[in-house]
Structure formats: structure tokens, C-alpha cells
Design a protein around this motif. Structure first.
Motif, PDB file in Angstrom:
ATOM      1  N   PHE A  10       0.832  -1.195   0.000  1.00  0.00           N
ATOM      2  CA  PHE A  10       0.000   0.000   0.000  1.00  0.00           C
ATOM      3  C   PHE A  10       0.865   1.242   0.000  1.00  0.00           C
ATOM      4  CE2 PHE A  10       0.574  -0.939   4.489  1.00  0.00           C
ATOM      5  CZ  PHE A  10       0.843   0.290   5.044  1.00  0.00           C
ATOM      6  N   THR A  11       0.192   2.367  -0.351  1.00  0.00           N
ATOM      7  CA  THR A  11       0.881   3.649  -0.405  1.00  0.00           C
ATOM      8  C   THR A  11       0.048   4.663   0.367  1.00  0.00           C
ATOM      9  OG1 THR A  11       1.670   3.131  -2.620  1.00  0.00           O
ATOM     10  CG2 THR A  11       1.796   5.419  -1.961  1.00  0.00           C
ATOM     11  N   ALA A  12       0.684   5.512   1.132  1.00  0.00           N
ATOM     12  CA  ALA A  12      -0.031   6.554   1.866  1.00  0.00           C
ATOM     13  C   ALA A  12      -0.381   7.698   0.919  1.00  0.00           C
ATOM     14  CB  ALA A  12       0.833   7.072   3.008  1.00  0.00           C
ATOM     15  N   VAL A  13      -1.601   8.226   1.058  1.00  0.00           N
ATOM     16  CA  VAL A  13      -2.040   9.363   0.258  1.00  0.00           C
ATOM     17  C   VAL A  13      -2.676  10.387   1.181  1.00  0.00           C
ATOM     18  CG1 VAL A  13      -2.442   8.030  -1.840  1.00  0.00           C
ATOM     19  CG2 VAL A  13      -4.292   8.321  -0.218  1.00  0.00           C
ATOM     20  N   ASP A  14      -2.708  11.622   0.716  1.00  0.00           N
ATOM     21  CA  ASP A  14      -3.381  12.621   1.537  1.00  0.00           C
ATOM     22  C   ASP A  14      -4.860  12.695   1.152  1.00  0.00           C
ATOM     23  OD1 ASP A  14      -3.616  14.208  -0.743  1.00  0.00           O
ATOM     24  OD2 ASP A  14      -1.913  15.459  -0.238  1.00  0.00           O
ATOM     25  N   GLU A  15      -5.617  13.480   1.880  1.00  0.00           N
ATOM     26  CA  GLU A  15      -7.064  13.548   1.699  1.00  0.00           C
ATOM     27  C   GLU A  15      -7.452  14.054   0.306  1.00  0.00           C
ATOM     28  OE1 GLU A  15     -10.713  15.776   3.942  1.00  0.00           O
ATOM     29  OE2 GLU A  15      -8.958  15.224   5.133  1.00  0.00           O
ATOM     30  N   THR A  16      -6.708  14.982  -0.238  1.00  0.00           N
ATOM     31  CA  THR A  16      -6.997  15.522  -1.567  1.00  0.00           C
ATOM     32  C   THR A  16      -6.834  14.458  -2.640  1.00  0.00           C
ATOM     33  OG1 THR A  16      -6.178  17.666  -0.813  1.00  0.00           O
ATOM     34  CG2 THR A  16      -6.401  17.353  -3.188  1.00  0.00           C
ATOM     35  N   GLU A  17      -5.761  13.686  -2.556  1.00  0.00           N
ATOM     36  CA  GLU A  17      -5.536  12.608  -3.538  1.00  0.00           C
ATOM     37  C   GLU A  17      -6.632  11.550  -3.434  1.00  0.00           C
ATOM     38  OE1 GLU A  17      -0.736  12.323  -4.052  1.00  0.00           O
ATOM     39  OE2 GLU A  17      -1.578  11.717  -2.109  1.00  0.00           O
ATOM     40  N   LEU A  18      -7.023  11.220  -2.209  1.00  0.00           N
ATOM     41  CA  LEU A  18      -8.074  10.224  -1.999  1.00  0.00           C
ATOM     42  C   LEU A  18      -9.389  10.713  -2.600  1.00  0.00           C
ATOM     43  CD1 LEU A  18      -9.096   7.598  -0.779  1.00  0.00           C
ATOM     44  CD2 LEU A  18      -9.464   8.829   1.366  1.00  0.00           C
ATOM     45  N   GLN A  19      -9.730  11.977  -2.368  1.00  0.00           N
ATOM     46  CA  GLN A  19     -10.977  12.537  -2.910  1.00  0.00           C
ATOM     47  C   GLN A  19     -10.952  12.545  -4.432  1.00  0.00           C
ATOM     48  OE1 GLN A  19     -13.694  13.331  -1.049  1.00  0.00           O
ATOM     49  NE2 GLN A  19     -14.704  13.483  -3.021  1.00  0.00           N
ATOM     50  N   ALA A  20      -9.803  12.860  -5.021  1.00  0.00           N
ATOM     51  CA  ALA A  20      -9.685  12.868  -6.482  1.00  0.00           C
ATOM     52  C   ALA A  20      -9.923  11.475  -7.056  1.00  0.00           C
ATOM     53  CB  ALA A  20      -8.320  13.398  -6.896  1.00  0.00           C
ATOM     54  N   VAL A  21      -9.378  10.473  -6.419  1.00  0.00           N
ATOM     55  CA  VAL A  21      -9.565   9.092  -6.879  1.00  0.00           C
ATOM     56  C   VAL A  21     -11.024   8.679  -6.727  1.00  0.00           C
ATOM     57  CG1 VAL A  21      -8.992   6.680  -6.397  1.00  0.00           C
ATOM     58  CG2 VAL A  21      -7.183   8.393  -6.489  1.00  0.00           C
ATOM     59  N   GLN A  22     -11.636   9.015  -5.609  1.00  0.00           N
ATOM     60  CA  GLN A  22     -13.040   8.659  -5.393  1.00  0.00           C
ATOM     61  C   GLN A  22     -13.946   9.357  -6.408  1.00  0.00           C
ATOM     62  OE1 GLN A  22     -13.407   9.689  -1.233  1.00  0.00           O
ATOM     63  NE2 GLN A  22     -12.995   7.591  -0.571  1.00  0.00           N
ATOM     64  N   ASP A  23     -13.659  10.641  -6.713  1.00  0.00           N
ATOM     65  CA  ASP A  23     -14.447  11.366  -7.710  1.00  0.00           C
ATOM     66  C   ASP A  23     -14.288  10.736  -9.093  1.00  0.00           C
ATOM     67  OD1 ASP A  23     -15.260  13.090  -5.730  1.00  0.00           O
ATOM     68  OD2 ASP A  23     -13.883  14.720  -6.304  1.00  0.00           O
ATOM     69  N   ALA A  24     -13.072  10.363  -9.429  1.00  0.00           N
ATOM     70  CA  ALA A  24     -12.818   9.731 -10.728  1.00  0.00           C
ATOM     71  C   ALA A  24     -13.547   8.396 -10.835  1.00  0.00           C
ATOM     72  CB  ALA A  24     -11.322   9.542 -10.948  1.00  0.00           C
ATOM     73  N   GLN A  25     -13.556   7.618  -9.768  1.00  0.00           N
ATOM     74  CA  GLN A  25     -14.257   6.327  -9.783  1.00  0.00           C
ATOM     75  C   GLN A  25     -15.759   6.522  -9.931  1.00  0.00           C
ATOM     76  OE1 GLN A  25     -12.785   4.596  -6.136  1.00  0.00           O
ATOM     77  NE2 GLN A  25     -11.163   3.479  -7.196  1.00  0.00           N
ATOM     78  N   LYS A  26     -16.320   7.539  -9.282  1.00  0.00           N
ATOM     79  CA  LYS A  26     -17.750   7.814  -9.399  1.00  0.00           C
ATOM     80  C   LYS A  26     -18.081   8.219 -10.833  1.00  0.00           C
ATOM     81  CE  LYS A  26     -21.497  10.649  -7.529  1.00  0.00           C
ATOM     82  NZ  LYS A  26     -22.146  10.739  -8.797  1.00  0.00           N
ATOM     83  N   THR A  27     -17.252   9.067 -11.430  1.00  0.00           N
ATOM     84  CA  THR A  27     -17.474   9.502 -12.806  1.00  0.00           C
ATOM     85  C   THR A  27     -17.432   8.320 -13.765  1.00  0.00           C
ATOM     86  OG1 THR A  27     -16.525  11.666 -12.312  1.00  0.00           O
ATOM     87  CG2 THR A  27     -16.637  11.030 -14.634  1.00  0.00           C
TER      88      THR A  27
END
Length: 87
Positions: A10-27
Motif C-alpha cells: 500500500f501507499t499513503a495518500v493525503d485527503e486531496t488525492e483520496l478525494q480525487a480518486v473517489q471522484d474519478a471512480q464515481k465519474t
């Protein structure tokens, strides 16, 4: 792999990166649903139109097509196509 390096996958990410990934997955999910719906409509339209075209191609040597109640049947087919289009 070396015994002194193990990252547990695993890799540590900050909250902004996590939100970007979640938004991309929803799209991607939304686009996938839209694509599936559009493909279903296209399949239904194709399946509705193909029998008409096949019947029109039958007996090409005959000059005329016998089509009793043509107006009613064409209007019913138009309604069927409109129903598929507006789903």
C-alpha cells in the motif's frame, strides 16, 4: 525481493488525492451506466427495425407490396420507436 524492504502493498495518500480518486471512480461508474443504457436503446431500435427491412426485401421481383392496414401499422411502429427513444 530483499528481506530488508517490504512495503505491504500500500501507499499513503493525503485527503486531496483520496478525494480525487473517489471522484474519478464515481465519474467512471456514471459513464458506464450511461453507456450501457445507450447500448440497450440502440439494440432495441435495431431489433425493432430489422424485421421491417427484412420484410421489405422479400420477393424483390414483385413490383408491389401488399400491406393491409398500412397507416395503422406504421403509426403503431412509430409509437414503438418513440417509446424506445424516450426511455
Amino acid at each position: 525481493m530483499s528481506d530488508d524492504f517490504f512495503d505491504f502493498g500500500f501507499t499513503a495518500v493525503d485527503e486531496t488525492e483520496l478525494q480525487a480518486v473517489q471522484d474519478a471512480q464515481k465519474t467512471v461508474g456514471d459513464v458506464s451506466v450511461t453507456a450501457r443504457t445507450t447500448q440497450d436503446k440502440l439494440d432495441k431500435l435495431y431489433n425493432a427495425i430489422t424485421p421491417l427491412l427484412n420484410n421489405l426485401k422479400k420477393n424483390p421481383e414483385k413490383e408491389y407490396i401488399l400491406w393491409p392496414n398500412r397507416i395503422e401499422k406504421v403509426e403503431a411502429f412509430e409509437d414503438h420507436l418513440h417509446k424506445i427513444y424516450s426511455e
